[in-house]
Design an enzyme around this catalytic site. Structure first.
Site, PDB file in Angstrom:
ATOM      1  CD1 TRP A   1      42.149  45.397  34.106  1.00  0.00           C
ATOM      2  CD2 TRP A   1      40.788  43.960  35.230  1.00  0.00           C
ATOM      3  NE1 TRP A   1      41.393  46.484  34.749  1.00  0.00           N
ATOM      4  CE2 TRP A   1      40.375  45.530  35.476  1.00  0.00           C
ATOM      5  CE3 TRP A   1      39.634  43.100  35.704  1.00  0.00           C
ATOM      6  CZ2 TRP A   1      39.159  45.953  36.035  1.00  0.00           C
ATOM      7  CZ3 TRP A   1      38.794  43.563  36.490  1.00  0.00           C
ATOM      8  CH2 TRP A   1      38.505  44.957  36.751  1.00  0.00           C
ATOM      9  CB  SER A   2      47.125  39.418  35.121  1.00  0.00           C
ATOM     10  OG  SER A   2      47.888  38.054  34.925  1.00  0.00           O
TER      11      SER A   2
END
Length: 282
Positions: free
Chosen positions: A42-43
């Site tokens: 989910w960067s």
């Protein structure tokens, strides 16, 4: 209290990621680089880099912590934008953090056009872009507050302030005392003095990086609705929750002007089951 809305800097490459990428990308824009970086599924950083690569016409590659086949809306966006995604184990990911050359072992071919960006885009060159934030302020407040993951945004703010004001960093991960050394190293490597006009709060992480207990999620929903200001549980939710607690504890002087930096990252809210209850901004 004031809020600097860095989440509105760019429709896709928002907040501190825009600022941290600015000068590394500009330095290579005419040399046709292939950008390589790392992050979680989910960067915000990888999401921003994928958008920047698509806009600039640069190939991008991501080394993602996780098992092959792992899915997330963030990675779906990255792939749609042309980013090549490969997965690495937790041990390999740790090596990527510790060894600046370890990324080379995870690519089939490497040449002098492959350029590595550290986790979160937190390179010494990133500080210059973050420092520009200070010049955009209509005044220099007595206190600036910001969420901290790698320390680069806080270091960049210190660079821009040039010894003025006081910065309070809210560490969003456990056992974050090491960030003090990271901040010192980034300032040194970027050619800035060893500024000490900051405080690092290390007990407001709500269980660790990416942890979002019910109390924090409820706070994010209520805050977003009451202030018409979208926040998420990973970074900005922890920032504003800590700010509220500090206000209640009378941690600020009566005449202190307190400014919080909204660093963006709303796309990451999709990683939570209740993300639909948090106003999206991607």
């Amino acid at each position: 209290m004031w809020v600097k809305r860095d989440d509105l800097l760019h429709p896709e490459v928002s907040g501190n990621k825009f600022r941290k990428l600015k000068y590394p990308l500009l330095a290579w824009q005419d040399r046709h680089p292939t950008w390589v970086s790392m992050g979680g599924p989910w960067s915000n950083h990888l999401h921003a880099l994928a958008h920047a690569g698509a806009l600039g016409g640069w190939p991008t590659k991501a080394l993602v912590r996780g098992a092959p086949g792992m899915q997330s809306a963030t990675l779906d966006d990255c792939r749609r934008l042309g980013m090549q995604v490969s997965f690495v184990s937790r041990d390999d990911y740790r090596q990527l953090r510790e060894d600046p050359q370890a990324w080379r072992r995870h690519l089939d071919t490497v040449d002098d056009k492959h350029v590595w960006l550290p986790e979160g885009g937190s390179s010494p060159q990133a500080l210059r872009g973050v420092a520009e934030l200070v010049d955009e302020l209509p005044f220099i407040p007595e206190v600036i507050m910001v969420a901290c993951g790698t320390g680069a945004t806080l270091a960049g703010i210190l660079a821009g302030l040039r010894g003025r004001s006081r910065v309070v960093g809210i560490a969003v991960l456990k056992n974050a005392d090491y960030l003090r050394q990271e901040i010192a190293d980034l300032l040194l490597q970027a050619g800035y003095p060893a500024y000490q006009n900051y405080e690092l709060i290390t007990d407001a992480h709500h269980g660790g990086y990416g942890k979002a207990p019910p109390e924090l999620r409820q706070f994010c929903r209520e805050f977003s609705a009451a202030c018409d200001l979208p926040i998420e549980p990973v970074y900005t939710g922890k920032l504003f929750h800590a700010l509220k607690k500090m206000q209640q504890a009378q941690a600020f002087g009566d005449d202190d002007r307190v400014l919080a930096i909204h660093t963006g990252g709303m796309q990451g809210a999709r990683g939570f089951a209740e993300a639909s209850l948090i106003p999206p901004q991607v």
